[in-house]
Design a protein around this motif. Structure first.
Motif, PDB file in Angstrom:
ATOM      1  N   PRO A  45       0.828  -1.221   0.000  1.00 20.11           N
ATOM      2  CA  PRO A  45       0.000   0.000   0.000  1.00 20.11           C
ATOM      3  C   PRO A  45       0.854   1.260   0.000  1.00 20.11           C
ATOM      4  CG  PRO A  45      -0.660  -1.520   1.762  1.00 20.11           C
ATOM      5  CD  PRO A  45       0.653  -1.995   1.238  1.00 20.11           C
ATOM      6  N   VAL A  46       0.233   2.363  -0.364  1.00 19.62           N
ATOM      7  CA  VAL A  46       0.865   3.673  -0.272  1.00 19.62           C
ATOM      8  C   VAL A  46       0.277   4.350   0.967  1.00 19.62           C
ATOM      9  CG1 VAL A  46       1.185   5.924  -1.356  1.00 19.62           C
ATOM     10  CG2 VAL A  46       1.126   3.850  -2.766  1.00 19.62           C
ATOM     11  N   PHE A  47       1.045   4.359   2.050  1.00 19.86           N
ATOM     12  CA  PHE A  47       0.573   4.953   3.291  1.00 19.86           C
ATOM     13  C   PHE A  47       0.758   6.469   3.255  1.00 19.86           C
ATOM     14  CE2 PHE A  47       1.793   0.603   4.609  1.00 19.86           C
ATOM     15  CZ  PHE A  47       0.557   0.193   5.083  1.00 19.86           C
ATOM     16  N   GLU A  48       0.137   7.143   4.206  1.00 18.50           N
ATOM     17  CA  GLU A  48       0.209   8.606   4.272  1.00 18.50           C
ATOM     18  C   GLU A  48       1.655   9.078   4.339  1.00 18.50           C
ATOM     19  OE1 GLU A  48      -0.757  12.257   7.386  1.00 18.50           O
ATOM     20  OE2 GLU A  48      -1.444  10.226   7.823  1.00 18.50           O
ATOM     21  N   GLU A  49       2.449   8.410   5.194  1.00 22.80           N
ATOM     22  CA  GLU A  49       3.844   8.840   5.327  1.00 22.80           C
ATOM     23  C   GLU A  49       4.651   8.563   4.051  1.00 22.80           C
ATOM     24  OE1 GLU A  49       3.512   4.994   7.880  1.00 22.80           O
ATOM     25  OE2 GLU A  49       2.246   6.661   7.214  1.00 22.80           O
ATOM     26  N   ASP A  50       4.306   7.488   3.330  1.00 25.04           N
ATOM     27  CA  ASP A  50       4.983   7.199   2.060  1.00 25.04           C
ATOM     28  C   ASP A  50       4.798   8.363   1.089  1.00 25.04           C
ATOM     29  OD1 ASP A  50       5.698   4.659   2.958  1.00 25.04           O
ATOM     30  OD2 ASP A  50       3.871   3.745   2.186  1.00 25.04           O
ATOM     31  N   ARG A  51       3.566   8.846   1.029  1.00 27.81           N
ATOM     32  CA  ARG A  51       3.279   9.960   0.119  1.00 27.81           C
ATOM     33  C   ARG A  51       4.004  11.235   0.556  1.00 27.81           C
ATOM     34  NH1 ARG A  51       0.720  10.870  -3.977  1.00 27.81           N
ATOM     35  NH2 ARG A  51      -0.257   8.789  -3.964  1.00 27.81           N
ATOM     36  N   ARG A  52       3.979  11.506   1.839  1.00 26.20           N
ATOM     37  CA  ARG A  52       4.667  12.711   2.330  1.00 26.20           C
ATOM     38  C   ARG A  52       6.154  12.675   2.010  1.00 26.20           C
ATOM     39  NH1 ARG A  52       2.784  14.194   8.391  1.00 26.20           N
ATOM     40  NH2 ARG A  52       4.646  15.484   8.143  1.00 26.20           N
ATOM     41  N   PHE A  53       6.786  11.530   2.256  1.00 26.35           N
ATOM     42  CA  PHE A  53       8.225  11.407   2.009  1.00 26.35           C
ATOM     43  C   PHE A  53       8.530  11.487   0.520  1.00 26.35           C
ATOM     44  CE2 PHE A  53       8.211   8.463   5.971  1.00 26.35           C
ATOM     45  CZ  PHE A  53       8.030   9.562   6.789  1.00 26.35           C
ATOM     46  N   ALA A  54       7.702  10.823  -0.291  1.00 27.62           N
ATOM     47  CA  ALA A  54       7.924  10.803  -1.734  1.00 27.62           C
ATOM     48  C   ALA A  54       7.753  12.193  -2.333  1.00 27.62           C
ATOM     49  CB  ALA A  54       6.958   9.820  -2.393  1.00 27.62           C
TER      50      ALA A  54
ATOM     51  N   LYS B 132      10.181  15.587  10.647  1.00 30.67           N
ATOM     52  CA  LYS B 132       8.941  16.264  10.999  1.00 30.67           C
ATOM     53  C   LYS B 132       7.846  15.256  11.330  1.00 30.67           C
ATOM     54  CE  LYS B 132       5.569  19.527   9.092  1.00 30.67           C
ATOM     55  NZ  LYS B 132       5.193  20.332   7.882  1.00 30.67           N
ATOM     56  N   PHE B 133       7.761  14.218  10.524  1.00 27.92           N
ATOM     57  CA  PHE B 133       6.748  13.179  10.744  1.00 27.92           C
ATOM     58  C   PHE B 133       6.988  12.457  12.065  1.00 27.92           C
ATOM     59  CE2 PHE B 133       5.250   8.791  10.287  1.00 27.92           C
ATOM     60  CZ  PHE B 133       3.912   9.012   9.973  1.00 27.92           C
ATOM     61  N   LYS B 134       8.264  12.160  12.344  1.00 28.83           N
ATOM     62  CA  LYS B 134       8.609  11.486  13.591  1.00 28.83           C
ATOM     63  C   LYS B 134       8.212  12.332  14.796  1.00 28.83           C
ATOM     64  CE  LYS B 134      12.471   9.369  16.087  1.00 28.83           C
ATOM     65  NZ  LYS B 134      13.932   9.103  16.084  1.00 28.83           N
TER      66      LYS B 134
ATOM     67  N   GLU C 273       5.510  11.446  17.779  1.00 24.55           N
ATOM     68  CA  GLU C 273       5.856  11.489  19.205  1.00 24.55           C
ATOM     69  C   GLU C 273       4.909  12.409  19.970  1.00 24.55           C
ATOM     70  OE1 GLU C 273       9.903  12.718  19.095  1.00 24.55           O
ATOM     71  OE2 GLU C 273      10.690  10.689  18.737  1.00 24.55           O
ATOM     72  N   GLU C 274       4.602  13.556  19.370  1.00 26.30           N
ATOM     73  CA  GLU C 274       3.685  14.497  20.016  1.00 26.30           C
ATOM     74  C   GLU C 274       2.283  13.898  20.133  1.00 26.30           C
ATOM     75  OE1 GLU C 274       3.974  17.978  17.635  1.00 26.30           O
ATOM     76  OE2 GLU C 274       5.816  18.695  18.607  1.00 26.30           O
ATOM     77  N   ALA C 275       1.860  13.206  19.091  1.00 22.85           N
ATOM     78  CA  ALA C 275       0.542  12.573  19.118  1.00 22.85           C
ATOM     79  C   ALA C 275       0.488  11.492  20.193  1.00 22.85           C
ATOM     80  CB  ALA C 275       0.222  11.975  17.749  1.00 22.85           C
ATOM     81  N   HIS C 276       1.604  10.742  20.310  1.00 20.93           N
ATOM     82  CA  HIS C 276       1.673   9.694  21.329  1.00 20.93           C
ATOM     83  C   HIS C 276       1.592  10.299  22.726  1.00 20.93           C
ATOM     84  CE1 HIS C 276       2.841   5.989  23.333  1.00 20.93           C
ATOM     85  NE2 HIS C 276       3.763   6.665  23.983  1.00 20.93           N
ATOM     86  N   MET C 277       2.328  11.384  22.942  1.00 23.88           N
ATOM     87  CA  MET C 277       2.308  12.045  24.248  1.00 23.88           C
ATOM     88  C   MET C 277       0.926  12.618  24.547  1.00 23.88           C
ATOM     89  SD  MET C 277       5.157  11.647  25.752  1.00 23.88           S
ATOM     90  CE  MET C 277       4.997  12.873  27.048  1.00 23.88           C
ATOM     91  N   LYS C 278       0.299  13.179  23.527  1.00 24.64           N
ATOM     92  CA  LYS C 278      -1.037  13.749  23.695  1.00 24.64           C
ATOM     93  C   LYS C 278      -2.041  12.664  24.075  1.00 24.64           C
ATOM     94  CE  LYS C 278      -4.425  16.644  21.308  1.00 24.64           C
ATOM     95  NZ  LYS C 278      -4.757  17.363  20.042  1.00 24.64           N
TER      96      LYS C 278
END
Length: 197
Positions: free
Chosen positions: A102-111, A128-130, A134-139
Motif C-alpha cells: 500500500p501507499v501509506f500517508e507517510e509514504d506519500r509525504r516522504f515521496a 517532521k513526521f517522527k 511522538e507528540e501525538a503519542h504524548m497527547k
C-alpha cells in the motif's frame, strides 16, 4: 496473448482491468493508449508485459484521473524511471496501492518531499513526521491519564456521598430509637398518678 489494449470504448464504466502476463508493449505507448478512453479505471494490472517506454508515466498514468491501484512489475520502464516507487507516488496523487504494498500517508509525504527537494527535503519531512508521531503519542498518553484521574475522582466523590448518606441515615435511626425509649404511654402515666394519690 494480448499484444495491444483495444475495445475499451465499449466499456465506459470499467473500473478494473487485469492484463497480467501478456505481450503488451512491443508497439510502444500506442499499445496502451486505449486506457485514456476509459477514465473510470481505478485498478490496473499490467505486470509481466514488455512495456519499455518510461513515458508511460506522464503520457498515460498521469492522465488517468481515478487510478488508485497499479501493478507494473516486470516491465522494462520500471527500471528506467529514477527512484521508481517515490516518483510514481509523487506524480500519481490518487495512488493508494503500488505493486507489492500500500501507499501509506507517510509514504506519500516522504515521496512528495523527495520529488520537490531531493534527499535533504525527504530527511526533513521524515524528522517532521517522527516529531508529529511522538507528540501525538504524548497527547494520547496525557489524555488517557486525565481520563483515569477523572474516573478516580468521580469514584471517590461517589464513595464520599454514599458514606455521608449512610451516616445521616444512621443518625436518624438513633434519634428515632431514643424517642421511642423515653416515651411513656398515657395509660401507664395515669396508673402511676392514681397509685400515688
Amino acid at each position: 496473448m494480448i499484444t495491444k489494449i483495444e475495445g475499451l470504448e465499449h466499456n465506459p464504466k470499467l473500473e478494473t482491468l487485469l492484463l497480467k502476463r501478456n505481450k503488451i508493449g512491443k508497439g510502444g505507448l500506442d499499445d496502451v493508449s486505449e486506457l485514456l478512453k476509459v477514465p473510470s479505471i481505478s485498478v490496473l494490472d499490467i505486470q509481466d508485459n514488455i512495456i519499455e517506454d518510461e513515458n508511460i508515466l506522464p503520457e498515460i498514468f498521469e492522465k488517468m484521473p481515478n487510478l488508485a491501484v497499479l501493478y507494473t512489475q516486470n516491465n522494462g520502464f520500471c527500471k528506467k524511471i529514477k527512484s521508481y516507487r517515490k516518483t510514481m507516488i509523487a506524480r500519481l496523487p490518487n495512488l493508494k496501492y503500488l505493486d507489492d504494498r500500500p501507499v501509506f500517508e507517510e509514504d506519500r509525504r516522504f515521496a512528495e518531499a523527495w520529488y520537490k527537494g531531493g534527499l535533504e527535503a525527504e530527511r526533513e519531512e521524515r524528522a517532521k513526521f517522527k516529531k508529529e508521531q511522538e507528540e501525538a503519542h504524548m497527547k494520547n498518553h496525557q489524555a488517557f491519564r486525565e481520563m483515569m484521574e477523572k474516573h478516580k475522582r468521580e469514584k471517590e466523590e461517589e464513595e464520599k456521598k454514599a458514606a455521608a448518606e449512610n451516616d445521616q441515615s444512621d443518625r436518624v435511626s438513633e434519634g428515632s430509637e431514643r424517642t421511642d425509649d423515653s416515651s411513656i404511654p398515657t395509660s401507664k402515666l395515669s396508673t402511676y398518678n392514681s397509685e400515688n394519690t
